[in-house]
Design a protein around this motif. Structure first.
Motif, PDB file in Angstrom:
ATOM      1  N   THR A 160       4.631  80.389  66.733  1.00 31.17           N
ATOM      2  CA  THR A 160       3.587  80.304  65.711  1.00 31.17           C
ATOM      3  C   THR A 160       2.662  79.121  65.963  1.00 31.17           C
ATOM      4  OG1 THR A 160       5.094  81.301  64.102  1.00 31.17           O
ATOM      5  CG2 THR A 160       3.159  80.147  63.217  1.00 31.17           C
ATOM      6  N   LEU A 161       3.243  77.960  66.252  1.00 32.98           N
ATOM      7  CA  LEU A 161       2.442  76.738  66.426  1.00 32.98           C
ATOM      8  C   LEU A 161       1.944  76.589  67.856  1.00 32.98           C
ATOM      9  CD1 LEU A 161       4.784  74.295  64.469  1.00 32.98           C
ATOM     10  CD2 LEU A 161       2.723  75.440  63.609  1.00 32.98           C
ATOM     11  N   VAL A 191       9.197  96.424  64.314  1.00 27.39           N
ATOM     12  CA  VAL A 191       9.861  96.491  65.625  1.00 27.39           C
ATOM     13  C   VAL A 191      11.271  95.939  65.501  1.00 27.39           C
ATOM     14  CG1 VAL A 191       7.686  96.220  66.912  1.00 27.39           C
ATOM     15  CG2 VAL A 191       9.063  94.199  66.378  1.00 27.39           C
ATOM     16  N   PRO A 192      12.189  96.407  66.361  1.00 23.48           N
ATOM     17  CA  PRO A 192      13.515  95.788  66.375  1.00 23.48           C
ATOM     18  C   PRO A 192      13.444  94.376  66.960  1.00 23.48           C
ATOM     19  CG  PRO A 192      13.365  97.496  68.057  1.00 23.48           C
ATOM     20  CD  PRO A 192      12.065  97.512  67.316  1.00 23.48           C
ATOM     21  N   VAL A 193      14.207  93.475  66.378  1.00 27.43           N
ATOM     22  CA  VAL A 193      14.158  92.065  66.768  1.00 27.43           C
ATOM     23  C   VAL A 193      15.569  91.588  67.113  1.00 27.43           C
ATOM     24  CG1 VAL A 193      13.501  89.746  66.024  1.00 27.43           C
ATOM     25  CG2 VAL A 193      12.197  91.721  65.220  1.00 27.43           C
ATOM     26  N   GLY A 194      15.666  90.873  68.225  1.00 28.38           N
ATOM     27  CA  GLY A 194      16.966  90.391  68.690  1.00 28.38           C
ATOM     28  C   GLY A 194      17.252  88.959  68.256  1.00 28.38           C
ATOM     29  N   LEU A 195      18.386  88.464  68.724  1.00 28.51           N
ATOM     30  CA  LEU A 195      18.821  87.127  68.328  1.00 28.51           C
ATOM     31  C   LEU A 195      17.901  86.022  68.852  1.00 28.51           C
ATOM     32  CD1 LEU A 195      22.693  87.370  68.813  1.00 28.51           C
ATOM     33  CD2 LEU A 195      21.374  87.586  66.704  1.00 28.51           C
ATOM     34  N   GLY A 196      17.181  86.303  69.946  1.00 22.61           N
ATOM     35  CA  GLY A 196      16.270  85.302  70.502  1.00 22.61           C
ATOM     36  C   GLY A 196      15.188  84.927  69.506  1.00 22.61           C
ATOM     37  N   ALA A 197      14.507  85.937  68.971  1.00 19.65           N
ATOM     38  CA  ALA A 197      13.447  85.668  67.993  1.00 19.65           C
ATOM     39  C   ALA A 197      14.040  85.230  66.654  1.00 19.65           C
ATOM     40  CB  ALA A 197      12.558  86.895  67.811  1.00 19.65           C
ATOM     41  N   ARG A 198      15.224  85.718  66.340  1.00 19.58           N
ATOM     42  CA  ARG A 198      15.868  85.247  65.107  1.00 19.58           C
ATOM     43  C   ARG A 198      16.023  83.727  65.160  1.00 19.58           C
ATOM     44  NH1 ARG A 198      19.319  86.498  60.717  1.00 19.58           N
ATOM     45  NH2 ARG A 198      21.378  85.542  60.732  1.00 19.58           N
ATOM     46  N   ASP A 199      16.352  83.217  66.351  1.00 18.46           N
ATOM     47  CA  ASP A 199      16.534  81.777  66.513  1.00 18.46           C
ATOM     48  C   ASP A 199      15.207  81.017  66.414  1.00 18.46           C
ATOM     49  OD1 ASP A 199      18.219  79.547  66.946  1.00 18.46           O
ATOM     50  OD2 ASP A 199      17.562  79.467  69.027  1.00 18.46           O
ATOM     51  N   THR A 200      14.139  81.524  67.038  1.00 17.81           N
ATOM     52  CA  THR A 200      12.865  80.800  66.964  1.00 17.81           C
ATOM     53  C   THR A 200      12.273  80.889  65.551  1.00 17.81           C
ATOM     54  OG1 THR A 200      11.743  82.755  67.903  1.00 17.81           O
ATOM     55  CG2 THR A 200      12.290  80.981  69.422  1.00 17.81           C
ATOM     56  N   LEU A 201      12.515  82.008  64.867  1.00 18.64           N
ATOM     57  CA  LEU A 201      12.017  82.157  63.491  1.00 18.64           C
ATOM     58  C   LEU A 201      12.700  81.157  62.558  1.00 18.64           C
ATOM     59  CD1 LEU A 201      11.962  86.051  63.508  1.00 18.64           C
ATOM     60  CD2 LEU A 201       9.948  84.636  62.994  1.00 18.64           C
ATOM     61  N   ARG A 202      14.022  81.028  62.699  1.00 14.43           N
ATOM     62  CA  ARG A 202      14.733  80.119  61.793  1.00 14.43           C
ATOM     63  C   ARG A 202      14.411  78.671  62.153  1.00 14.43           C
ATOM     64  NH1 ARG A 202      18.311  76.066  63.785  1.00 14.43           N
ATOM     65  NH2 ARG A 202      18.633  76.719  65.918  1.00 14.43           N
ATOM     66  N   LEU A 203      14.203  78.404  63.445  1.00 16.86           N
ATOM     67  CA  LEU A 203      13.895  77.027  63.849  1.00 16.86           C
ATOM     68  C   LEU A 203      12.559  76.578  63.249  1.00 16.86           C
ATOM     69  CD1 LEU A 203      14.501  74.458  65.456  1.00 16.86           C
ATOM     70  CD2 LEU A 203      13.466  75.564  67.464  1.00 16.86           C
ATOM     71  N   GLU A 204      11.553  77.454  63.241  1.00 18.18           N
ATOM     72  CA  GLU A 204      10.267  77.085  62.631  1.00 18.18           C
ATOM     73  C   GLU A 204      10.421  76.745  61.150  1.00 18.18           C
ATOM     74  OE1 GLU A 204       7.049  79.442  65.475  1.00 18.18           O
ATOM     75  OE2 GLU A 204       7.565  80.312  63.524  1.00 18.18           O
ATOM     76  N   MET A 205      11.421  77.348  60.504  1.00 18.59           N
ATOM     77  CA  MET A 205      11.702  77.062  59.089  1.00 18.59           C
ATOM     78  C   MET A 205      12.649  75.876  58.926  1.00 18.59           C
ATOM     79  SD  MET A 205      10.015  78.980  57.224  1.00 18.59           S
ATOM     80  CE  MET A 205       8.703  79.747  58.169  1.00 18.59           C
ATOM     81  N   ALA A 206      13.174  75.364  60.068  1.00 18.51           N
ATOM     82  CA  ALA A 206      14.169  74.279  60.059  1.00 18.51           C
ATOM     83  C   ALA A 206      15.444  74.674  59.319  1.00 18.51           C
ATOM     84  CB  ALA A 206      13.587  72.987  59.478  1.00 18.51           C
ATOM     85  N   TYR A 207      15.764  75.978  59.337  1.00 16.19           N
ATOM     86  CA  TYR A 207      17.045  76.401  58.788  1.00 16.19           C
ATOM     87  C   TYR A 207      18.143  76.013  59.776  1.00 16.19           C
ATOM     88  CZ  TYR A 207      14.386  79.530  55.636  1.00 16.19           C
ATOM     89  OH  TYR A 207      13.533  80.053  54.698  1.00 16.19           O
ATOM     90  N   VAL A 260       6.822  75.338  59.902  1.00 15.50           N
ATOM     91  CA  VAL A 260       5.902  76.403  59.449  1.00 15.50           C
ATOM     92  C   VAL A 260       6.252  76.671  57.982  1.00 15.50           C
ATOM     93  CG1 VAL A 260       5.290  78.844  59.737  1.00 15.50           C
ATOM     94  CG2 VAL A 260       5.743  77.422  61.750  1.00 15.50           C
ATOM     95  N   LYS A 261       5.232  76.826  57.144  1.00 17.63           N
ATOM     96  CA  LYS A 261       5.496  77.064  55.721  1.00 17.63           C
ATOM     97  C   LYS A 261       6.118  78.441  55.499  1.00 17.63           C
ATOM     98  CE  LYS A 261       1.983  74.181  53.576  1.00 17.63           C
ATOM     99  NZ  LYS A 261       0.567  74.155  53.248  1.00 17.63           N
ATOM    100  N   PRO A 262       7.144  78.515  54.642  1.00 16.93           N
ATOM    101  CA  PRO A 262       7.668  79.841  54.294  1.00 16.93           C
ATOM    102  C   PRO A 262       6.629  80.627  53.490  1.00 16.93           C
ATOM    103  CG  PRO A 262       8.713  78.127  52.973  1.00 16.93           C
ATOM    104  CD  PRO A 262       7.846  77.429  53.962  1.00 16.93           C
ATOM    105  N   TYR A 263       6.786  81.938  53.450  1.00 15.82           N
ATOM    106  CA  TYR A 263       5.732  82.805  52.911  1.00 15.82           C
ATOM    107  C   TYR A 263       5.329  82.458  51.480  1.00 15.82           C
ATOM    108  CZ  TYR A 263       8.916  85.465  49.917  1.00 15.82           C
ATOM    109  OH  TYR A 263       9.771  85.818  48.927  1.00 15.82           O
ATOM    110  N   TYR A 264       6.304  82.003  50.663  1.00 16.17           N
ATOM    111  CA  TYR A 264       6.005  81.759  49.255  1.00 16.17           C
ATOM    112  C   TYR A 264       5.242  80.455  49.045  1.00 16.17           C
ATOM    113  CZ  TYR A 264      10.447  79.361  50.008  1.00 16.17           C
ATOM    114  OH  TYR A 264      11.444  78.583  50.538  1.00 16.17           O
TER     115      TYR A 264
END
Lengths: 126, 368
Positions: free
Chosen positions: B322-323, B223-239, B362-366
């Motif tokens: 995720t959490l 699916v296409p993903v916008g900046l909103g989810a890009r932000d929550t995805l990176r935050l879970e990784m603490a980037y 959240v743990k990264p995939y690897y």
């Protein structure tokens, strides 16, 4: 579809009047603008609220939105279900996702709120 | 304020019903179907992102290596052609001007990818530090489209539209090849913590590649993903996000980015200040926390200790899809940052309890 039996504010709250009691929630338009709701901060029971002042908060993933009292009075009930199920605001904004009940000081304040027709015209013009 | 810029995919986003917002001077999609749904699609299947607002600078010539090694904090000696590296661009005082990804395309050719909001500032900085000869700088931002495909199904989706062995592109490496017939740099980089790719290609071909990828991923949950989810995805990784965790007021050491700062690599801009800070010890540090009390932490909220004293501020915070908990990042005095320590977030003048937790959230995939 904007329910015809409710009254509305410019801040996109709705009011369902039952005697001196005003049940308050946010409109379908408001929930769509907010996106996925993840948190609701409810007022306290017994809290006195003044028309036009913020008295609750609805938060989506991205945004924090103040909810303004559409009428003045005392909070007599709050919808605690929203604490664990804030997504109800997206799913059923006009029914299950009512936020609070205000016992009105002056029920004639309701007359100043928009009708469904007026609200529809208002959001079309926004 | 000048007019907002548009990426070559702007019209596709509009047609898809995306909600558009201004971001870093660009008019970008913040969400399509909804942030939670898009976030979960990336964690469980795949998402496609338009990141064409990012800035692309080519740095080339016999002096390119030394020039970049002096501007950036990481060790370029470790960066062979075909590899990518996370880097920081610092001022003399160690404050962060930007964080960026550096790709070494060839011995003397590098691609620098910077944050959209910093393109002009970075460009001026790069220009003003150019040596008299030996380095050529090209700003390719407007000619370059960047499309990311991220998520556990990203490899399978990409493999459908390219002859390149995408499974062989390991994290932080890249290959050049064709994607649906278009010359593309296929990099295994991203900002989500999932297996994924970032595709750099000519802006004029962006719509073709975007549509082909969506078609290839249609039965794989893309699916296409916008900046909103890009932000929550990176935050879970603490980037870190520039403008929040990273600013000119913060150093990479305070932000916990020591892995990208090589004080022993020789001189670079900011080295002396960072060396001094490393010796003296940082006064504040970036930590992650989970809310115990009810409330969502947000950028700018105060962080308090048990005695209601202000010990720092929140840089990012959100509901974690995720959490299903409320999480945040923020700077606190260094003594308050141990895992397990309780802190309080000032949410609308109420001190709401939180606990410092190890990162990432959240743990990264690897690592799963």
């Amino acid at each position: 579809m904007i329910p015809s039996d409710l009254r509305y504010t410019k801040e996109h709250e709705w009011v369902r009047v039952s005697g001196k009691r005003a049940i308050v929630g946010i409109t379908d338009h408001a929930q769509k603008e907010l996106g996925d709701v993840v948190f609701v901060d409810l007022p306290d029971i017994g809290q006195e609220v003044v028309k036009g002042n913020d008295f609750a908060v609805v938060e989506s993933v991205k945004a924090v939105s103040d909810i303004y009292a559409p009428v003045s009075g005392t909070v007599v009930e709050v919808n605690e279900t929203l604490q664990d199920n804030p997504e109800l605001i997206n799913e059923d904004p006009y029914n299950d996702a009512w936020i609070a009940v205000i016992e009105m000081l002056d029920p004639s304040e309701v007359d100043q709120l928009m009708t469904a027709e007026e609200y529809e015209a208002f959001i079309d013009g926004e | 304020m000048s007019e907002l810029k548009r990426t070559p995919l702007f019209h596709l986003h509009q047609a898809a019903g995306a909600k558009m917002i201004p971001f870093g001077g660009w008019e970008m999609p913040v969400q399509y179907s909804g942030i939670l749904e898009e976030h979960r699609a990336v964690r469980q299947a795949a998402g496609i992102f338009d990141l064409s607002h990012m800035g692309e600078f080519y740095v080339q010539g016999p002096g390119a290596y030394d020039y970049l090694n002096r501007l950036l904090t990481n060790k370029l000696a470790k960066l062979e052609p075909g590899k990518a590296q996370y880097n920081l661009l610092c001022r003399e005082d160690g404050g962060v001007l930007d964080d960026l990804i550096l790709y070494r395309l060839d011995k003397e050719i590098f691609l620098v990818v910077v944050n959209a909001a910093n393109i002009d500032k970075d460009w001026d900085w790069f220009q003003s530090h150019l040596p008299s000869a030996g380095v050529e700088l090209i700003n390719a931002t407007d000619d370059t489209a960047l499309i990311a495909v991220q998520g556990p199904h990203s490899e399978e989706i990409l493999a459908k539209v390219t002859p390149v062995d995408v499974a062989g592109i390991t994290p932080f490496t890249f290959q050049k090849g064709r994607v649906s017939g278009i010359d593309t740099l296929i990099a295994a980089t991203g900002y989500t913590g999932e297996r994924g790719f970032e595709l750099y290609l000519d802006a004029s071909e962006a719509e073709t590649v975007w549509n082909k990828l969506l078609e290839a991923g249609s039965d794989l949950g893309l699916v296409p993903v916008g900046l909103g989810a890009r932000d929550t995805l990176r935050l879970e990784m603490a980037y870190s996000l520039y403008g929040q965790e990273l600013t000119v007021e913060t150093t990479p050491l305070e932000a916990g980015l020591n892995f990208a700062v090589k004080l022993d690599k020789g001189d670079f801009i900011g080295r002396a200040a960072l060396q001094k800070q490393a010796e003296e010890g940082i006064k504040r540090r970036l930590v992650g926390f989970k809310m115990i009390g009810r409330g969502v932490p947000r950028h700018g909220y105060e962080i308090l200790n048990r005695n209601s004293e202000v010990i720092g501020a929140v840089t990012s915070g959100s509901f974690s899809p995720t959490l299903e908990e409320n999480i945040g990042l923020g700077y606190v005095s260094v003594g308050e940052g141990q895992t397990g320590n309780h802190i309080w977030i000032n949410i609308r003048n109420k001190a709401v309890e939180a606990e410092v937790v190890p990162l990432p959230f959240v743990k990264p995939y690897y690592k799963r």
